[in-house]
Structures are given as C-alpha cells and as structure tokens.
Design an enzyme around this catalytic site. Structure first.
Site, PDB file in Angstrom:
ATOM      1  N   THR A 328       0.835  -1.211   0.000  1.00 17.75           N
ATOM      2  CA  THR A 328       0.000   0.000   0.000  1.00 17.75           C
ATOM      3  C   THR A 328       0.863   1.253   0.000  1.00 17.75           C
ATOM      4  O   THR A 328       2.079   1.194   0.236  1.00 17.75           O
ATOM      5  CB  THR A 328      -0.931   0.054   1.228  1.00 17.75           C
ATOM      6  OG1 THR A 328      -0.125   0.217   2.398  1.00 17.75           O
ATOM      7  CG2 THR A 328      -1.761  -1.214   1.358  1.00 17.75           C
ATOM      8  N   CYS A 329       0.208   2.406  -0.221  1.00 17.00           N
ATOM      9  CA  CYS A 329       0.920   3.680  -0.285  1.00 17.00           C
ATOM     10  C   CYS A 329       1.103   4.324   1.082  1.00 17.00           C
ATOM     11  O   CYS A 329       1.278   5.539   1.180  1.00 17.00           O
ATOM     12  CB  CYS A 329       0.187   4.633  -1.212  1.00 17.00           C
ATOM     13  SG  CYS A 329       0.328   4.115  -2.908  1.00 17.00           S
ATOM     14  N   ASP A 330       1.013   3.548   2.141  1.00 19.45           N
ATOM     15  CA  ASP A 330       1.193   4.098   3.478  1.00 19.45           C
ATOM     16  C   ASP A 330       2.556   3.651   4.021  1.00 19.45           C
ATOM     17  O   ASP A 330       2.908   2.471   3.933  1.00 19.45           O
ATOM     18  CB  ASP A 330       0.065   3.583   4.389  1.00 19.45           C
ATOM     19  CG  ASP A 330       0.100   4.239   5.748  1.00 19.45           C
ATOM     20  OD1 ASP A 330       1.081   4.951   6.056  1.00 19.45           O
ATOM     21  OD2 ASP A 330      -0.859   4.050   6.510  1.00 19.45           O
TER      22      ASP A 330
END
Ligand code: PLP
Length: 386
Positions: A328-330
């Site tokens: 994910t982009c976290d």
C-alpha cells in the site's frame, strides 16, 4: 511444516498472495489439546480465524466454538449441520458459547431463540439480557492478571473479584441463571502463573457463591491464551497442561464442568502465506523489498496482534539484513525491518511466512484496494497434497 516444493507448486497453480491452510495441523493441534487436557472441552475462538473450512474440520474433530458476534454465531451454525431438534438447548451449550461480555440489544434478541450461553461482566448487561434474551444462561467473566501476555485483555474485560458474587446475586435476583465463571489470562500467555492465579481467584468466588446458596454456578471456563510455538522460547503445551491439571485436581470437584476457548493455539501453526517480490530498491544503504501483501492485509497481526512474522526464501545463497514492505501507499505498511534474506532475490521471487494462521486474515482490510490472498486448503480430505 509444508514442503517448499508443495508451496511453490500451489503458488504457480493459484497465484500469490496465497494463504495455505494445512488442516492436518489443525487436527493435530486439537488432538494435542485434548490429549494433555482430557478434562477440558475446547471451544475454538472463531475470531482467531473464521475460515468455514477450519470450523468444519474442528467440529468433525469434536471441538465446540466460542463466538463474539451474530455473524460468527452463524458461521458456526451454518457449518455444523447435525444439530438435533430435540435437546436443542443442551446441544447449543455443548457446542457454542457467546463469549463477548457486552452485546447490543438486537444481537441479544436474535440470540434468544437459541437459548444461548453468554458471558457478562457488569450490572447493565444483566438488565439487557433480562429484557432481550431472557432464555440465555449466563457465565460471569472475572478479571484476572494478564502479566506478560502478548495481548492484554484485563483492562477492558472482567468483573473485579470483589464484586463477582454480587453480580451473580443480581442476575439470580433478576430471574436469570448464572451457570459458571470465565476468565482470560491474555493472548499468547507464556507466563503460566497467570493461569494459576486465575484458578485461585475463580476457586474463591465459587466457594463464596456456593456459601450464598448459588449451587448452579458450576461451569469453569478458563478462556484462551494458550501460546503458539512461534519461537523456541515458548515452553511446550504439555508443561502448561501439567500445571493446569494439578490445579484442577487440587481445587475443583470432579463434577465441575471445565471448558476453554483456545484460538491461537489451534490455528496459528496451520497456515503459511506465500508472497511475491514486486519491487526492490536500496534505501539508505539497506536492501528493501516490496511484496504483494502487507500490514493492511494478512500481516495485520504486526499491528493488531503485536506479532512479528518472518520470511523464508525459496532460494539459498549469501544473505543480508533487509526490510520488507507491504504494497500500500502508506509508510506504516512495513512488515519487517530486519529479515536475513539472500542478496540475490529478484522481482517475481517468492517468500513464505509460516505460523501465520491466527489473527491475520481475520483482521485484514482491503485498504488501497489490495485484494485478499486466495485461501487454499490442504489435508482437509478434499484436495490431495503430496
Ligand atoms: C480472543 C478470545 C479468545 C481466544 O484467545 P487466544 O489467546 O487466541 O486463545 C478466547 N476467549 C475470548 C473471550 C476471547 O476474546
């Protein structure tokens, strides 16, 4: 443990991420539990892994179930088909306990026709059960030390021992029946003294309740907490069982019914996750791999279960300390910052994480639209595994 050859073959066939559940291991864990604690009926805590296949395998092996919501109740109910019409209440109590001490009114109303066995730990709940599920039997959950357990539960659940008998009395005064006591020593409890202390506390509450004339309080539910062997520091189950059996013998009459709610112990070692390397980079001098599952997915236990999963490569060769990132982009989506992995790993190579059956898929999200892994069962009698 499943062989790397089989895991690789399954990954080629089904794609990744792939969550492989070995039902033979589920049966082995249940058999170990029964072998060392013959006096205890195991109510599998469905929240650890609600996979219907696991529920069916454990039911066939003789297990009962601990549920904490109406959907969990239905997962069990729909997957255990042989419910006899007569003696339905006895059968439900033998097979299902609703072990969430706080229930909303609608859930209580939906449960009531099943005449369920439910836990409670406060006075407000007595009033709710009386109004919305008057046919339920009650188990009082008491607060016990959770010292050293990986997942602490005592700050949220359990009547204090000092108020326990008053809560039993309040339930009987309301026209309900309290059938027993329960506790939970905290999950992944490697401090076996927690159980000894909890049994001592339960013993004195039983005695006081019997002294006040409440002889129906006669079930002891010792909860979960039985540790999975994630590493070699976890002492064997047989040792914990020996301590428990000694205390049972010393404290409780033979007619007392004893049950437990193992979650992690039955399923943690039963699953292996196979993932694929989808990105690689050197950041601040350190090798970093991005894989196609992460802490918002099957590795959710890193956050919610305080559990560190490790990676095994399918390749050998010289190694270096590497980081493993989720997809994910976290930036929170970091599965590990210290994995000893081969230096020659490439995009498309596979990695596996073992002992990943408990509190993993159960608490996964689909944040960022990342798909859940495909679940494949081996050893459940339907698929061949060799
Ligand atoms: C989560 C839970 C369990 C299972 O605990 P484990 O540590 O996984 O064995 C059992 N009982 C209750 C009430 C729970 O909330």
């Amino acid at each position: 443990m499943l062989s790397p050859k089989l895991l690789k073959q399954l990954a080629e066939q089904h794609g990744t991420p792939l969550f492989v559940v070995d039902h033979r291991e589920v049966r082995r864990n249940y058999a170990t539990f029964k072998k060392y604690l013959p006096r205890v009926q195991a109510y599998y805590a469905v929240k650890a892994n609600p996979d219907p296949g696991i529920v069916r395998t454990l039911f066939k092996a003789g297990a009962s179930f601990d549920v904490a919501s109406m959907p969990e109740f239905m997962i069990v109910h729909e997957n255990i088909r042989s419910m006899p019409a007569k003696k339905r209440q006895d059968w439900i109590w033998d097979k299902i306990i609703y072990a969430n001490p706080v229930k909303d009114n609608r859930t209580l109303a939906e449960l009531d026709p099943y005449k369920p066995l439910v836990t409670y730990d406060n006075l407000a709940e007595v009033g709710k059960v009386k109004r919305h599920a008057p046919h339920a039997g009650l188990i009082l959950r008491i607060n016990v030390p959770n010292t050293g357990s990986v997942v602490e539960l005592s700050s949220k659940f359990g009547a204090s021992p000092g108020e326990a008998v008053d809560l039993i009395e309040a339930a009987f005064n309301a026209g309900l029946v309290v059938e027993g006591l329960s506790f939970h020593v905290g999950s992944q409890c490697t401090n076996f003294q927690n159980y000894v202390q909890a049994l001592g506390i339960a013993d004195s509450i039983f005695k006081e309740a019997w002294d006040r004339g409440y002889h129906k309080v006669n079930i002891l539910d010792i909860g979960g907490g039985f540790p999975a062997p994630y590493d070699q520091h976890v002492r064997p189950f047989s040792e914990l069982a020996k301590t428990l059996n000694t205390e049972f013998e010393r404290l409780f009459p033979p007619q007392m019914e004893i049950l437990a709610e193992p979650g992690r112990f039955l399923v943690a070692t039963s699953a292996t996750l196979v993932v694929e390397i989808i990105g690689k980079a050197v950041r601040n001098g350190k090798q970093c791999y991005t894989i196609n599952d992460g802490v918002y997915g099957t590795y959710s236990g890193v956050l919610f279960d305080h559990c560190q999963y490790h990676f095994k490569p399918f390749k050998s060769g010289p190694t270096q300390i590497s980081s493993v990132f989720g997809p994910t982009c976290d930036a929170l989506d970091v599965v590990s910052v210290a994995e000893e992995l081969p230096v020659n790993l490439d995009l498309g190579d596979l990695l596996m994480s073992e002992n990943i059956g408990a509190y993993t898929t159960a608490s996964a999200t689909n944040f960022n639209g990342m798909p859940a892994p495909k679940v494949v069962a081996v050893g459940d009698g339907r698929e061949t595994d060799h």
